[in-house]
Design a protein around this motif. Structure first.
Motif, short mmCIF file in Angstrom:
data_model
loop_
_atom_site.label_atom_id
_atom_site.label_comp_id
_atom_site.label_asym_id
_atom_site.label_seq_id
_atom_site.Cartn_x
_atom_site.Cartn_y
_atom_site.Cartn_z
N SER A 185 17.19 10.93 24.05
CA SER A 185 16.03 11.87 23.71
C SER A 185 16.06 11.95 22.35
CB SER A 185 15.77 13.02 24.29
OG SER A 185 14.51 13.74 23.97
N GLY A 186 15.45 11.76 21.24
CA GLY A 186 15.55 12.09 19.93
C GLY A 186 14.88 10.97 19.34
N ARG A 187 15.47 10.73 17.76
CA ARG A 187 14.84 9.69 16.74
C ARG A 187 15.98 9.43 15.83
NH1 ARG A 187 9.46 10.76 14.98
NH2 ARG A 187 9.84 8.62 13.86
N THR B 46 12.37 18.19 24.98
CA THR B 46 12.13 17.29 25.91
C THR B 46 11.64 17.59 27.16
OG1 THR B 46 14.27 16.11 24.82
CG2 THR B 46 13.66 15.36 26.98
N TRP C 118 15.93 20.30 17.47
CA TRP C 118 17.02 19.35 17.20
C TRP C 118 18.53 19.91 17.63
CZ3 TRP C 118 14.47 19.79 12.70
CH2 TRP C 118 13.28 19.10 12.49
N TYR D 276 20.32 13.75 27.85
CA TYR D 276 21.11 14.62 26.97
C TYR D 276 22.38 14.15 26.99
CZ TYR D 276 17.06 17.48 28.15
OH TYR D 276 15.65 18.08 28.22
N PRO E 33 23.55 16.37 15.20
CA PRO E 33 23.28 15.05 15.00
C PRO E 33 24.30 14.07 15.02
CG PRO E 33 23.29 16.01 12.83
CD PRO E 33 23.30 17.20 13.93
N THR F 94 10.29 15.53 12.67
CA THR F 94 11.47 14.72 12.52
C THR F 94 11.17 13.55 11.63
OG1 THR F 94 12.26 15.09 15.00
CG2 THR F 94 13.20 13.25 14.02
N PRO G 266 19.03 14.24 17.85
CA PRO G 266 18.66 14.54 19.40
C PRO G 266 17.72 15.74 19.63
CG PRO G 266 21.04 14.45 18.95
CD PRO G 266 20.44 14.52 17.78
N PHE G 267 16.73 15.38 20.29
CA PHE G 267 15.78 16.57 20.58
C PHE G 267 16.34 17.67 21.36
CE2 PHE G 267 12.00 13.41 19.86
CZ PHE G 267 11.81 13.74 18.67
#
Length: 252
Positions: free
Chosen positions: A165-167, A78, A27, A241, A30, A98, A72-73
């Motif tokens: 790109s993330g959770r 990614t 990650w 990104y 955040p 995650t 964010p990854f």
């Protein structure tokens, strides 16, 4: 942020991610946002998402605020998902890690707020997703939008200042928190009035309709919990990104 509690929560999220992943293998930094429920149109979730979408009061009677955070990854995670029709092993691992981190962060925020005399509630990430319809009765994306941390892209994912790109994770509380301002502009290139469509070309189905692919993805990844984790329309985009700024655009 001007208020102590909001600052404490944002710092807690940031600290927990650094503690879990000091080398940023999974990650990047955040993003945390807040929505005071009576200030934001939560009732529209039943129109935007589905008529059976849950509202904060369904979890916590007397709810005042929602807290949302985006993890964010890393570029390494990614980029691993750039090729092939199936989600990469690195993408699978990041999604799995995650989910656990989101639950841990929510537990820590809950402890912080309950220590201050407030109540909290949340639906676990793994229980908020309907694997038959590939839809959610608690859409973290839409909750994050209401919390001011991004805008929607053509791929219907949330684009934040750190991309898409993330959770996402969220938490409901009866603590009255100050709403994060909405972004001052659209982050999607097409919604800024220019041609893009890269997310459509990246989709292996060609139309951002990945139901069949996601159904196949679960056995390939040996986990039904990850069947929604395709990620093909997230990788390799101008907004992967970051939030793209076009010439003439006004930055937020």
């Amino acid at each position: 942020m001007e208020f102590l509690l909001e600052k404490q929560i944002a710092e807690l999220v940031d600290s927990r991610v650094r503690q879990e992943d000091p080398d940023q293998k999974f990650w990047r930094q955040p993003i945390t946002g807040f929505a005071l429920i009576h200030e934001r149109p939560f009732e529209k979730l039943k129109t935007w998402v589905s008529d059976d979408h849950l509202l904060p009061d369904d979890f916590l009677p007397g709810a005042e605020s929602v807290i949302t955070f985006f993890l964010p990854f890393s570029k390494e995670v990614t980029c691993s998902n750039d090729d092939g029709p199936e989600a990469s092993p690195a993408w699978r691992d990041a999604c799995s890690h995650t989910t656990g981190l989101i639950d841990a962060i929510r537990d820590e925020i809950t402890f912080l707020l309950e220590t201050g005399g407030f109540n909290c509630a949340a639906l676990p990430v793994s229980q908020s997703f309907d694997r038959d319809s590939l839809s959610s009765r608690w859409s973290h994306r839409h909750i994050a939008y209401l919390s001011g941390i991004g805008t929607f892209g053509r791929n219907n994912l949330l684009i934040t200042e750190s991309g898409c790109s993330g959770r996402l994770g969220s938490l409901i509380t009866d603590a009255p928190l100050s709403s994060t301002p909405y972004p001052a502009r659209e982050f999607c290139i097409e919604k800024q009035g220019e041609n893009c469509g890269v997310c459509i070309s990246r989709c292996t189905q060609g139309n951002l309709s990945c139901y069949e692919l996601c159904q196949k993805n679960a056995p390939n990844l040996k986990s039904e919990d990850l069947m929604e984790a395709c990620g093909r329309c997230i990788a390799g985009l101008p907004c992967t990104y970051t939030a793209p700024v076009l010439s003439g655009s006004v930055s937020s």
